[in-house]
Design a protein around this motif. Structure first.
Motif, PDB file in Angstrom:
ATOM      1  N   LEU A   3       0.821  -1.203   0.000  1.00  0.00           N
ATOM      2  CA  LEU A   3       0.000   0.000   0.000  1.00  0.00           C
ATOM      3  C   LEU A   3       0.856   1.254   0.000  1.00  0.00           C
ATOM      4  CD1 LEU A   3      -2.915   0.927   0.139  1.00  0.00           C
ATOM      5  CD2 LEU A   3      -2.743   0.918   2.602  1.00  0.00           C
ATOM      6  N   MET A   4       1.892   1.257   0.843  1.00  0.00           N
ATOM      7  CA  MET A   4       2.675   2.472   1.032  1.00  0.00           C
ATOM      8  C   MET A   4       3.898   2.479   0.122  1.00  0.00           C
ATOM      9  SD  MET A   4       1.220   4.149   3.514  1.00  0.00           S
ATOM     10  CE  MET A   4       2.520   5.239   4.043  1.00  0.00           C
ATOM     11  N   ARG A   5       4.124   3.595  -0.538  1.00  0.00           N
ATOM     12  CA  ARG A   5       5.383   3.785  -1.248  1.00  0.00           C
ATOM     13  C   ARG A   5       5.892   5.138  -0.819  1.00  0.00           C
ATOM     14  NH1 ARG A   5       3.891   2.866  -7.388  1.00  0.00           N
ATOM     15  NH2 ARG A   5       3.567   5.058  -7.020  1.00  0.00           N
ATOM     16  N   ARG A 289      -3.874   4.321  -4.187  1.00  0.00           N
ATOM     17  CA  ARG A 289      -2.443   3.977  -4.088  1.00  0.00           C
ATOM     18  C   ARG A 289      -1.585   5.188  -4.452  1.00  0.00           C
ATOM     19  NH1 ARG A 289      -4.041  -0.537  -7.175  1.00  0.00           N
ATOM     20  NH2 ARG A 289      -4.285  -2.386  -5.894  1.00  0.00           N
ATOM     21  N   ALA A 290      -1.995   5.903  -5.513  1.00  0.00           N
ATOM     22  CA  ALA A 290      -1.219   7.066  -5.954  1.00  0.00           C
ATOM     23  C   ALA A 290      -1.202   8.137  -4.864  1.00  0.00           C
ATOM     24  CB  ALA A 290      -1.814   7.630  -7.245  1.00  0.00           C
ATOM     25  N   ALA A 291      -2.352   8.337  -4.201  1.00  0.00           N
ATOM     26  CA  ALA A 291      -2.421   9.361  -3.149  1.00  0.00           C
ATOM     27  C   ALA A 291      -1.545   8.966  -1.963  1.00  0.00           C
ATOM     28  CB  ALA A 291      -3.869   9.553  -2.704  1.00  0.00           C
ATOM     29  N   VAL A 292      -1.603   7.695  -1.593  1.00  0.00           N
ATOM     30  CA  VAL A 292      -0.783   7.223  -0.466  1.00  0.00           C
ATOM     31  C   VAL A 292       0.697   7.334  -0.835  1.00  0.00           C
ATOM     32  CG1 VAL A 292      -0.170   5.176   0.895  1.00  0.00           C
ATOM     33  CG2 VAL A 292      -2.569   5.763   0.526  1.00  0.00           C
ATOM     34  N   ALA A 293       1.017   6.984  -2.074  1.00  0.00           N
ATOM     35  CA  ALA A 293       2.410   7.096  -2.515  1.00  0.00           C
ATOM     36  C   ALA A 293       2.879   8.551  -2.476  1.00  0.00           C
ATOM     37  CB  ALA A 293       2.548   6.542  -3.929  1.00  0.00           C
ATOM     38  N   ALA A 294       1.944   9.473  -2.637  1.00  0.00           N
ATOM     39  CA  ALA A 294       2.293  10.901  -2.575  1.00  0.00           C
ATOM     40  C   ALA A 294       2.265  11.417  -1.142  1.00  0.00           C
ATOM     41  CB  ALA A 294       1.330  11.706  -3.444  1.00  0.00           C
ATOM     42  N   GLY A 295       2.092  10.507  -0.190  1.00  0.00           N
ATOM     43  CA  GLY A 295       2.206  10.892   1.216  1.00  0.00           C
ATOM     44  C   GLY A 295       0.888  11.038   1.953  1.00  0.00           C
ATOM     45  N   ALA A 296      -0.246  10.783   1.277  1.00  0.00           N
ATOM     46  CA  ALA A 296      -1.546  10.964   1.938  1.00  0.00           C
ATOM     47  C   ALA A 296      -1.796   9.868   2.970  1.00  0.00           C
ATOM     48  CB  ALA A 296      -2.665  10.949   0.897  1.00  0.00           C
ATOM     49  N   MET A 297      -2.579  10.218   3.976  1.00  0.00           N
ATOM     50  CA  MET A 297      -2.966   9.224   4.980  1.00  0.00           C
ATOM     51  C   MET A 297      -4.269   8.559   4.526  1.00  0.00           C
ATOM     52  SD  MET A 297      -4.245   9.764   8.907  1.00  0.00           S
ATOM     53  CE  MET A 297      -2.728  10.147   9.742  1.00  0.00           C
ATOM     54  N   ALA A 298      -4.272   7.222   4.518  1.00  0.00           N
ATOM     55  CA  ALA A 298      -5.515   6.501   4.216  1.00  0.00           C
ATOM     56  C   ALA A 298      -6.124   6.061   5.540  1.00  0.00           C
ATOM     57  CB  ALA A 298      -5.227   5.290   3.342  1.00  0.00           C
ATOM     58  N   VAL A 299      -7.423   6.291   5.698  1.00  0.00           N
ATOM     59  CA  VAL A 299      -8.081   5.893   6.953  1.00  0.00           C
ATOM     60  C   VAL A 299      -9.303   5.019   6.662  1.00  0.00           C
ATOM     61  CG1 VAL A 299      -7.332   7.880   8.325  1.00  0.00           C
ATOM     62  CG2 VAL A 299      -9.441   8.042   6.979  1.00  0.00           C
ATOM     63  N   HIS A 300      -9.622   4.162   7.630  1.00  0.00           N
ATOM     64  CA  HIS A 300     -10.857   3.359   7.624  1.00  0.00           C
ATOM     65  C   HIS A 300     -11.013   2.474   6.387  1.00  0.00           C
ATOM     66  CE1 HIS A 300     -13.156   6.191  10.632  1.00  0.00           C
ATOM     67  NE2 HIS A 300     -11.948   5.848  11.048  1.00  0.00           N
ATOM     68  N   THR A 301      -9.907   2.055   5.779  1.00  0.00           N
ATOM     69  CA  THR A 301     -10.047   1.299   4.527  1.00  0.00           C
ATOM     70  C   THR A 301     -10.644  -0.098   4.741  1.00  0.00           C
ATOM     71  OG1 THR A 301      -7.716   0.766   4.745  1.00  0.00           O
ATOM     72  CG2 THR A 301      -8.282   2.481   3.160  1.00  0.00           C
ATOM     73  N   ASP A 302     -10.667  -0.566   6.001  1.00  0.00           N
ATOM     74  CA  ASP A 302     -11.285  -1.884   6.210  1.00  0.00           C
ATOM     75  C   ASP A 302     -12.765  -1.789   6.567  1.00  0.00           C
ATOM     76  OD1 ASP A 302     -10.592  -0.746   8.580  1.00  0.00           O
ATOM     77  OD2 ASP A 302      -9.829  -2.574   9.516  1.00  0.00           O
ATOM     78  N   TRP A 303     -13.309  -0.567   6.570  1.00  0.00           N
ATOM     79  CA  TRP A 303     -14.758  -0.447   6.737  1.00  0.00           C
ATOM     80  C   TRP A 303     -15.385  -0.420   5.350  1.00  0.00           C
ATOM     81  CZ3 TRP A 303     -16.960  -1.647  11.055  1.00  0.00           C
ATOM     82  CH2 TRP A 303     -16.314  -1.427  12.267  1.00  0.00           C
ATOM     83  N   ILE A 304     -15.760  -1.588   4.902  1.00  0.00           N
ATOM     84  CA  ILE A 304     -16.336  -1.730   3.560  1.00  0.00           C
ATOM     85  C   ILE A 304     -17.794  -2.148   3.738  1.00  0.00           C
ATOM     86  CG2 ILE A 304     -16.199  -3.022   1.397  1.00  0.00           C
ATOM     87  CD1 ILE A 304     -13.160  -3.311   1.963  1.00  0.00           C
ATOM     88  N   GLN A 305     -18.680  -1.327   3.206  1.00  0.00           N
ATOM     89  CA  GLN A 305     -20.102  -1.574   3.462  1.00  0.00           C
ATOM     90  C   GLN A 305     -20.680  -2.661   2.572  1.00  0.00           C
ATOM     91  OE1 GLN A 305     -23.621   1.228   2.330  1.00  0.00           O
ATOM     92  NE2 GLN A 305     -23.151   1.607   4.466  1.00  0.00           N
ATOM     93  N   LEU A 306     -21.431  -3.557   3.214  1.00  0.00           N
ATOM     94  CA  LEU A 306     -22.188  -4.559   2.465  1.00  0.00           C
ATOM     95  C   LEU A 306     -23.642  -4.101   2.429  1.00  0.00           C
ATOM     96  CD1 LEU A 306     -20.712  -7.740   4.172  1.00  0.00           C
ATOM     97  CD2 LEU A 306     -20.072  -6.784   1.974  1.00  0.00           C
ATOM     98  N   LEU A 307     -24.245  -4.196   1.267  1.00  0.00           N
ATOM     99  CA  LEU A 307     -25.658  -3.831   1.148  1.00  0.00           C
ATOM    100  C   LEU A 307     -26.478  -5.074   1.487  1.00  0.00           C
ATOM    101  CD1 LEU A 307     -26.931  -1.158   0.396  1.00  0.00           C
ATOM    102  CD2 LEU A 307     -27.104  -1.930  -1.946  1.00  0.00           C
ATOM    103  N   PRO A 308     -27.330  -4.984   2.533  1.00  0.00           N
ATOM    104  CA  PRO A 308     -27.978  -6.202   3.034  1.00  0.00           C
ATOM    105  C   PRO A 308     -29.070  -6.769   2.136  1.00  0.00           C
ATOM    106  CG  PRO A 308     -28.676  -4.267   4.311  1.00  0.00           C
ATOM    107  CD  PRO A 308     -27.619  -3.797   3.353  1.00  0.00           C
TER     108      PRO A 308
END
Ligand SMILES: Cc1cc2nc3c(=O)[nH]c(=O)nc-3n(C[C@H](O)[C@H](O)[C@H](O)COP(=O)(O)OP(=O)(O)OC[C@H]3O[C@@H](n4cnc5c(N)ncnc54)[C@H](O)[C@@H]3O)c2cc1C
Length: 519
Positions: A3-5, A289-308
């Protein structure tokens, strides 16, 4: 998948891409591009990138967010470019049902609904398990009404009832009716007119152009992007690389990553290929990925919503949800093995989806014609697609789904007493005044199994939609909004709040990007 570069790698790759660019620029002869000034050449030299095109504001993505950002930036006088990796504009936004949670709207006023900014924010926070960025929720609530009205000024249309009036639609997790219905055509009733508006303003959506990398100058400011022309699907290595200079800013409006199997499984390993997805094919993670590689912080990426309320008997979003979450949205959902209800069917999506998953097999939603929601639709399409089935009795329905007949009958009888008494003793679901008991043929059944729907995670941003780095410092020249931004909705986005988020924050990002000092 990594993820991080680090930033050094960005510079190195930019350099390599820049070397390739020299050839590209020569081949293209910079045809059709704005002339490059002295200052730009100097900057390009500084980052080792040879630019072949330039603009003030480069918008990446053409869903609600990107289109709203582009209209605002262009209206503020910026030279705007919109790139879109698909061969059509619109993204998930144009496929969406498109309902819009609006606080203190004229529609609520007409229907006598009491709402408040605090109540809207509280509803988002409850669904989000209080992990949300409260200030951003507040911003969305506060600006939702002016933004909805703005969409109409920009040419968007919204559904009207038989009296020719806009109307509200019930959504799980909202404590009052506030979601303005979009109706037939869905989100395309917004994206289509917005694309037309941009054309009128002289901005074309440049399709089949995929951002793969952000380029920064020596001061750490984002000054442009590497874009691959005519990529092969979502393959970020394919296509012809082009360097586009963004004199003021890049706005990432590239949506979520629900279709990126490898990336989403790295966040939530349960979401393998046995779990279907409602999103368009291009909902992948290369711009994150490009944003993280440019130094951005990624948050909450494991909160992925399922539509019930999705059907396992069709692929993608399909037609089921228009019925199961439309006309049948009040209907009871039963455990197929026990015949018992499992949840307040009007709770938020996370609680609802988790309750279904916990049963270990598709649940069954059962209702009857007279209990359907008046303003909803979808039954005919669901029947025609074989997703919904019509029955002459509850027994017949239970047998069809291999459920224990007596238990199902007893549970529906019990539910009918809740409807009569206007109190759901088992799960506390609000029972509307005009709710009808389920006791008269024809009856309808649909199997339910959740699908990946929305990414709550993405780039951390401030109230101005500026991307933040790992020290929560602003990354100059980079704006992120819509589903590409993370942390706003916490653990679970409320239905109809994405439209609000994308349009409100898309506008903010576009306005602020246009105000940046050109470099
Ligand atoms: C079927 C469906 C129904 C929905 N219904 C509702 C609803 O009723 N109410 C509600 O609030 N929400 C709803 N949602 C959620 C909501 O529609 C989305 O969250 C919202 O549309 C996201 O908008 P966006 O502009 O951020 O991204 P999108 O609309 O997905 O647009 C992003 C665009 O960026 C492009 N892109 C991605 N990466 C790149 C790249 N590297 N380079 C160039 N372009 C790129 C994509 O191809 C895409 O076109 C629904 C979603 C779906 C899938």
């Amino acid at each position: 998948m990594q993820l991080m570069r680090n930033a050094t790698e960005v510079s190195r790759r930019s350099f390599i891409a820049g070397a390739a660019m020299a050839g590209v620029a020569a081949t293209l002869g910079l045809a059709g591009c704005a002339p490059q000034g002295e200052r730009n050449e100097a900057t390009a030299q500084g980052s080792n990138t040879k630019w072949s095109e330039e603009c003030d504001v480069l918008v990446v993505g053409s869903g609600y967010t990107g289109l709203a950002a582009a209209i605002e930036a262009k209206s503020a006088g910026a030279d705007v470019k919109v790139i879109e990796k698909a061969n059509r504009a619109g993204g998930n936004s144009s496929l969406a049902a498109g309902d819009f949670a609006v606080c203190n709207s004229s529609v609520q006023e007409r229907e006598g609904v009491q709402d408040s900014i605090d109540q809207y924010v509280d509803d988002m926070m409850v669904a989000g398990l209080y992990l949300n960025d409260r200030d951003k929720c507040r911003m969305i609530a506060e600006k939702s009404n002016e933004t909805w009205e703005w969409t109409i000024e920009m040419g968007a249309t919204w559904a009207k009832n038989d009296d020719g009036e806009y109307f509200l639609y019930p959504y799980g997790g909202h404590t009052v009716m506030r979601s303005i219905a979009q109706g037939e055509g869905g989100g395309a009733n917004v994206t289509g007119p917005f694309v037309a508006k941009l054309e009128e303003m002289g901005v074309e959506i440049e399709t089949k152009r995929m951002l793969t990398e952000l380029v920064k100058d020596d001061s750490g400011r984002v000054i442009g992007a590497i874009v691959h022309d005519k990529p092969n699907g979502n393959d970020a290595e394919s296509g012809t690389p082009v360097a586009i200079k963004a004199n003021k800013a890049v706005v990432l409006a590239s949506g979520g990553f629900g279709r990126d199997l490898e990336f989403r499984m790295a966040q939530d390993p349960r979401l393998d290929d046995s779990v279907d997805c409602t999103n368009q094919e291009g909902a992948t993670a290369e711009s994150l990925r490009a944003a993280v590689a440019a130094g951005a912080m990624a948050v909450h990426t494991d909160w992925i919503q399922l539509l019930p309320f999705m059907s396992p008997d069709e692929q993608g979003y399909g037609v089921a949800a228009f019925y199961t979450d439309g006309q049948a949205s009040y209907a009871p959902t039963l455990n197929a093995a026990t015949g018992k209800r499992i949840v307040n069917e009007l709770t938020d999506r996370k609680r609802y989806a988790d309750a279904i998953l916990e049963t270990g097999q598709p649940c069954v939603q059962i209702t009857c014609k007279k209990a359907l929601y008046d303003n909803g639709s979808g039954l005919e399409d669901a029947l025609a697609a074989g997703i919904a089935t019509e029955f002459s009795s509850i027994e017949e329905a239970a047998e069809h789904y291999g459920m224990p007949v007596d238990a199902v009958k007893a549970e529906i009888d019990r539910y009918n007493t809740f409807v009569a008494n206007k109190t759901d003793e088992d799960f506390g679901k609000p029972i509307p005044e005009d709710a009808q008991s389920i006791d008269e043929a024809p009856f309808y059944g649909v199997r339910l199994w959740p699908k990946v729907h929305h990414c709550m995670g993405g780039v951390k941003t401030d109230l101005e939609c500026r991307a933040l780095d790992m020290n929560l410092k602003v990354i100059p020249g980079l704006y992120v909004a819509g589903e590409a931004a993370g942390g706003i909705h916490g653990a679970c986005r409320l239905g109809s709040c994405a439209t609000a988020d994308c349009l409100v924050n898309g506008r903010i990002a576009g306005q602020n990007a246009a105000k940046e000092q050109a470099v």
